[in-house]
Enzyme design. Sequence first.
Site, short mmCIF file in Angstrom:
data_model
loop_
_atom_site.label_atom_id
_atom_site.label_comp_id
_atom_site.label_asym_id
_atom_site.label_seq_id
_atom_site.Cartn_x
_atom_site.Cartn_y
_atom_site.Cartn_z
N LYS A 1 42.24 28.80 33.13
CA LYS A 1 42.44 29.24 34.33
C LYS A 1 42.68 27.90 35.40
CE LYS A 1 42.21 33.03 34.70
NZ LYS A 1 43.34 33.73 34.36
N ALA A 2 43.15 26.90 34.64
CA ALA A 2 43.58 25.68 35.37
C ALA A 2 44.78 25.64 36.31
CB ALA A 2 43.11 24.32 34.50
N GLY A 3 45.47 26.55 36.12
CA GLY A 3 46.91 26.54 36.66
C GLY A 3 48.12 26.59 35.54
N THR A 4 47.65 27.05 34.30
CA THR A 4 48.71 27.13 33.34
C THR A 4 50.15 28.00 33.81
OG1 THR A 4 46.55 27.66 32.18
CG2 THR A 4 48.68 27.59 30.90
N THR A 5 49.84 29.19 34.05
CA THR A 5 50.71 30.17 34.35
C THR A 5 51.85 29.55 35.43
OG1 THR A 5 49.14 31.79 33.75
CG2 THR A 5 51.49 32.59 34.95
N HIS B 1 45.19 26.30 24.89
CA HIS B 1 44.17 26.02 25.72
C HIS B 1 42.98 25.14 24.87
CE1 HIS B 1 45.05 28.26 29.32
NE2 HIS B 1 44.69 29.54 28.51
N ARG C 1 41.75 21.45 36.55
CA ARG C 1 41.40 21.81 38.03
C ARG C 1 39.76 21.64 37.96
NH1 ARG C 1 41.95 28.43 39.48
NH2 ARG C 1 41.85 28.31 41.57
N SER D 1 37.47 31.17 38.92
CA SER D 1 38.58 31.94 38.54
C SER D 1 38.34 32.23 36.88
CB SER D 1 39.77 30.88 38.16
OG SER D 1 40.71 31.46 37.84
N THR E 1 58.01 29.71 42.76
CA THR E 1 56.86 29.24 42.17
C THR E 1 55.75 29.23 42.94
OG1 THR E 1 57.02 26.88 42.18
CG2 THR E 1 57.83 28.08 39.94
N PHE F 1 52.55 30.96 45.01
CA PHE F 1 51.63 31.83 44.74
C PHE F 1 52.10 33.28 45.08
CE2 PHE F 1 47.59 34.63 45.74
CZ PHE F 1 47.09 34.53 44.45
S1 PPS Z 1 45.16 31.36 32.01
O1 PPS Z 1 44.85 32.86 31.57
O2 PPS Z 1 44.38 30.62 31.49
O3 PPS Z 1 46.62 31.14 31.67
O4 PPS Z 1 45.32 31.43 33.77
P1 PPS Z 1 45.86 30.12 34.50
O5 PPS Z 1 47.32 30.48 34.77
O6 PPS Z 1 45.52 28.89 33.89
O7 PPS Z 1 45.01 30.15 35.87
C1 PPS Z 1 45.01 31.19 36.87
C2 PPS Z 1 44.93 30.60 38.24
O8 PPS Z 1 45.91 30.18 38.70
C3 PPS Z 1 46.20 30.76 40.02
N1 PPS Z 1 47.48 30.62 40.13
C4 PPS Z 1 48.09 29.93 41.13
N2 PPS Z 1 47.68 29.24 42.09
C5 PPS Z 1 48.45 28.62 43.03
N3 PPS Z 1 49.78 28.78 43.02
C6 PPS Z 1 50.48 29.58 41.94
N4 PPS Z 1 51.68 29.79 42.08
C7 PPS Z 1 49.47 30.10 41.18
N5 PPS Z 1 49.79 30.95 39.87
C8 PPS Z 1 48.72 31.20 39.29
C9 PPS Z 1 45.72 32.02 39.69
O9 PPS Z 1 45.57 32.70 40.74
C10 PPS Z 1 44.39 31.83 39.30
O10 PPS Z 1 43.52 31.12 39.95
P2 PPS Z 1 42.31 31.92 41.02
O11 PPS Z 1 41.65 31.00 41.30
O12 PPS Z 1 41.60 33.04 40.11
O13 PPS Z 1 43.07 32.81 41.91
#
Ligand code: PPS
Length: 307
Positions: A56-60, A120, A142, A150, A239, A241
């Site tokens: 949940k640190a911004g992987t995707t 992870h 994060r 998150s 990219t 959100f």
């Molecule tokens: S995972 O399941 O571990 O792979 O999740 P991960 O992708 O690391 O984290 C998901 C959180 O990242 C936010 N997110 C984004 N934030 C800003 N910009 C973009 N483009 C973006 N894409 C994904 C996502 O909303 C999750 O955070 P929270 O705080 O829950 O919204």
Amino acid sequence: MALDKMEDLSLNPVVSRAKLMEMEGVAVTQPIYSSYDKVRKFKARPDDLLIATYAKAGTTWTQEIVDMIQQNGDVEKCRRDTTYRRHPFLEWNIQEPPSLRYSGLELADAMPSPRTIKTHLPVQLVPPSFWEQNCKVIYVARNAKDNLVSYYHFHKMNKGLPDPGTWEEFVEKFMTGKVVWGSWYDHVKGWWKAKDKHRILYLFYEDMKENPKQEIKKIVKFLEKDMNEELINKILYNTSFEIMKENPMANYTKEFQGVMDHSISPFMRKGVVGDWKNYFTVAQNEKFDEDYKKKMADTSLVFRTEL
Ligand code: PPS
């Protein structure tokens, strides 16, 4: 009309909540625990790129940026498959039910080079071949409070994870590292130390939010690519959100049907810095800060919890 398997699953989920196991002092799910021997023996290739994060640190987000860079900004190519399949999730494997079957290892082994792989795992559990092959790694961190919030929502919507319990209980679990992939504190500190020895680009979610263009440029440079401003702007836009939230290849609505319930909390939830303020009570915050100071006293790592 006959229900297809996916719909059937979502009506009668057969997925039970994962059990936590301990592996070398790190909490992991049962499937990670049982397959770890194979994961450790994974054969990295020199041109593999590893994207490592605490969950949940911004992987995707980072995965999408990286793919956009690797595909030279070609949006169609980036939509060739879901994030989950474009970039093998190294330690993740699901055997049952068959409709959800997944093996990050098998996917990676079958993938032609150059590969981008997600993990992870805390640094000490990363397969040694990544270091032997001198692979590049992008690590994204994060701040603990937003990461926790998150992760709490993700536990609620994702039946593949253990039951988070109440908010109060989850805060406690997070602080004591009794969550999947273990202690956030050890994770971010371990990788921070490792960056002095290996080819690791250490990024922060907060920096990405504050100045995404600058952070994209850092990744472009790290990947030794040359991109003009127009292309960078295209990557920036695709990219964001808002765009990723609507992108079925990035928002996890095409995977884990019956496991992830986006009506409880969408995978693309809020994507902001500072949401923790909506969840921590004053007392919880004080306790968290006090404990944080102790756990982070032995590192130069500094996080921002607001912008
Ligand atoms: S995972 O399941 O571990 O792979 O999740 P991960 O992708 O690391 O984290 C998901 C959180 O990242 C936010 N997110 C984004 N934030 C800003 N910009 C973009 N483009 C973006 N894409 C994904 C996502 O909303 C999750 O955070 P929270 O705080 O829950 O919204």
